[in-house]
Design a protein around this motif. Structure first.
Motif, PDB file in Angstrom:
ATOM      1  N   LEU A 285      45.997 -19.626 -40.252  1.00  0.00           N
ATOM      2  CA  LEU A 285      45.367 -20.895 -40.625  1.00  0.00           C
ATOM      3  C   LEU A 285      43.865 -20.681 -40.700  1.00  0.00           C
ATOM      4  CD1 LEU A 285      47.111 -23.522 -38.268  1.00  0.00           C
ATOM      5  CD2 LEU A 285      47.491 -23.198 -40.711  1.00  0.00           C
ATOM      6  N   ALA A 286      43.216 -21.511 -41.476  1.00  0.00           N
ATOM      7  CA  ALA A 286      41.754 -21.514 -41.470  1.00  0.00           C
ATOM      8  C   ALA A 286      41.311 -22.126 -40.138  1.00  0.00           C
ATOM      9  CB  ALA A 286      41.223 -22.332 -42.643  1.00  0.00           C
ATOM     10  N   PRO A 287      40.207 -21.677 -39.562  1.00  0.00           N
ATOM     11  CA  PRO A 287      39.751 -22.231 -38.271  1.00  0.00           C
ATOM     12  C   PRO A 287      39.701 -23.762 -38.218  1.00  0.00           C
ATOM     13  CG  PRO A 287      38.527 -20.250 -38.751  1.00  0.00           C
ATOM     14  CD  PRO A 287      39.363 -20.550 -39.987  1.00  0.00           C
ATOM     15  N   PRO A 288      39.206 -24.461 -39.257  1.00  0.00           N
ATOM     16  CA  PRO A 288      39.213 -25.937 -39.169  1.00  0.00           C
ATOM     17  C   PRO A 288      40.626 -26.526 -39.083  1.00  0.00           C
ATOM     18  CG  PRO A 288      37.702 -25.215 -40.894  1.00  0.00           C
ATOM     19  CD  PRO A 288      38.477 -23.999 -40.456  1.00  0.00           C
TER      20      PRO A 288
ATOM     21  N   ASP B   2      36.091 -23.770 -27.779  1.00  0.00           N
ATOM     22  CA  ASP B   2      35.640 -22.450 -28.225  1.00  0.00           C
ATOM     23  C   ASP B   2      35.687 -22.316 -29.746  1.00  0.00           C
ATOM     24  OD1 ASP B   2      35.102 -21.639 -25.647  1.00  0.00           O
ATOM     25  OD2 ASP B   2      36.960 -20.482 -25.424  1.00  0.00           O
ATOM     26  N   LEU B   3      36.705 -22.876 -30.368  1.00  0.00           N
ATOM     27  CA  LEU B   3      36.800 -22.842 -31.824  1.00  0.00           C
ATOM     28  C   LEU B   3      35.684 -23.666 -32.461  1.00  0.00           C
ATOM     29  CD1 LEU B   3      40.676 -23.148 -32.190  1.00  0.00           C
ATOM     30  CD2 LEU B   3      39.291 -21.202 -32.946  1.00  0.00           C
TER      31      LEU B   3
ATOM     32  N   THR C  92      36.500 -17.090 -33.923  1.00  0.00           N
ATOM     33  CA  THR C  92      36.582 -17.349 -35.367  1.00  0.00           C
ATOM     34  C   THR C  92      37.231 -16.155 -36.052  1.00  0.00           C
ATOM     35  OG1 THR C  92      35.373 -18.145 -37.291  1.00  0.00           O
ATOM     36  CG2 THR C  92      34.284 -16.455 -35.944  1.00  0.00           C
ATOM     37  N   TRP C  93      37.612 -16.341 -37.260  1.00  0.00           N
ATOM     38  CA  TRP C  93      38.234 -15.288 -38.058  1.00  0.00           C
ATOM     39  C   TRP C  93      38.189 -15.689 -39.523  1.00  0.00           C
ATOM     40  CZ3 TRP C  93      40.657 -18.723 -34.890  1.00  0.00           C
ATOM     41  CH2 TRP C  93      41.513 -19.657 -35.490  1.00  0.00           C
ATOM     42  N   PRO C  94      38.238 -14.719 -40.380  1.00  0.00           N
ATOM     43  CA  PRO C  94      38.379 -15.057 -41.803  1.00  0.00           C
ATOM     44  C   PRO C  94      39.847 -15.359 -42.067  1.00  0.00           C
ATOM     45  CG  PRO C  94      38.179 -12.690 -41.537  1.00  0.00           C
ATOM     46  CD  PRO C  94      38.027 -13.298 -40.171  1.00  0.00           C
ATOM     47  N   ARG C  95      40.104 -16.325 -42.889  1.00  0.00           N
ATOM     48  CA  ARG C  95      41.497 -16.650 -43.216  1.00  0.00           C
ATOM     49  C   ARG C  95      42.077 -15.537 -44.057  1.00  0.00           C
ATOM     50  NH1 ARG C  95      44.666 -21.630 -45.608  1.00  0.00           N
ATOM     51  NH2 ARG C  95      46.709 -20.752 -45.234  1.00  0.00           N
ATOM     52  N   VAL C  96      43.262 -15.089 -43.639  1.00  0.00           N
ATOM     53  CA  VAL C  96      43.944 -14.009 -44.355  1.00  0.00           C
ATOM     54  C   VAL C  96      44.594 -14.521 -45.618  1.00  0.00           C
ATOM     55  CG1 VAL C  96      45.724 -12.238 -44.165  1.00  0.00           C
ATOM     56  CG2 VAL C  96      44.360 -12.858 -42.187  1.00  0.00           C
TER      57      VAL C  96
END
Length: 189
Positions: free
Chosen positions: A116-119, A178-179, A185-189
């Motif tokens: 999932l995207a972080p948001p 934390d998010l 955080t991460w880039p959405r795959v």
């Protein structure tokens, strides 16, 4: 001889039958009336019947009587056997003493969170916080209600569930924080 396969539902059936012989529908009713359906899945009546048949096959439960009233379907009453009492005791001791690996959905979902995207993850987890808060309030009410007319013994599984939900709520709130702060955080795959 093979060891009987242990399950939470089989444990519940054997436990119910220590009280008195009864039919499958009555067992399912009692589990629901006593709020044991919070820890025992009896949503499918057929699973109760299948479990009883397996326990009969394993010699842990026996048919007490079969009767038909008026034009109603035949009703079979079951009783626990001596082997069933021994097995119930063994299962309870083992389940209480040995932590089991349980595969819950939430930890699995967390392990795949980067899909999932972080948001979107924040939105889903924020919804979970609200639902956990509601669940915690319901468990608090249940413990209080049971405590009004029964000894604490009859609410200990609810007390346990309350502690687990409270710990999860604390963790998920921290994770959302934390998010939102960008500490995870991460880039959405």
């Amino acid at each position: 001889m093979n060891r009987p396969r242990r399950s939470v539902l089989a444990l519940a059936v054997l436990s119910m039958l220590t009280e008195e012989p009864m039919h499958a529908y009555r067992m399912q009713q009692l589990i629901k009336e006593r709020h044991k359906d919070d820890v025992v899945n009896v949503s499918q009546r057929n699973s109760v019947y299948q479990t009883i048949q397996r326990l009969v096959r394993d010699g842990l439960v026996a048919v007490e009587a079969t009767e038909r009233a008026d034009n109603r379907p035949e009703r079979t009453t079951y009783r626990i056997t001596d082997a069933g009492r021994v097995t119930l005791d063994e299962w309870l001791r083992d389940m209480l003493s040995t932590p089991a690996r349980e595969y819950a959905e939430f930890p699995a979902a967390l392990s795949f969170l980067p899909n999932l995207a972080p948001p979107d993850a924040v939105d889903a987890l924020t919804t979970r916080v609200a639902r956990l808060t509601e669940r915690l309030a319901a468990l608090d009410a249940e413990v209080a209600e049971v405590g009004r007319f029964l000894p604490r013994l009859f609410a200990i599984e609810t007390e346990y569930q309350r502690q687990v939900v409270d710990a999860e709520l604390t963790y998920v709130r921290s994770l959302v924080e934390d998010l939102r702060a960008g500490r995870i955080t991460w880039p959405r795959v």
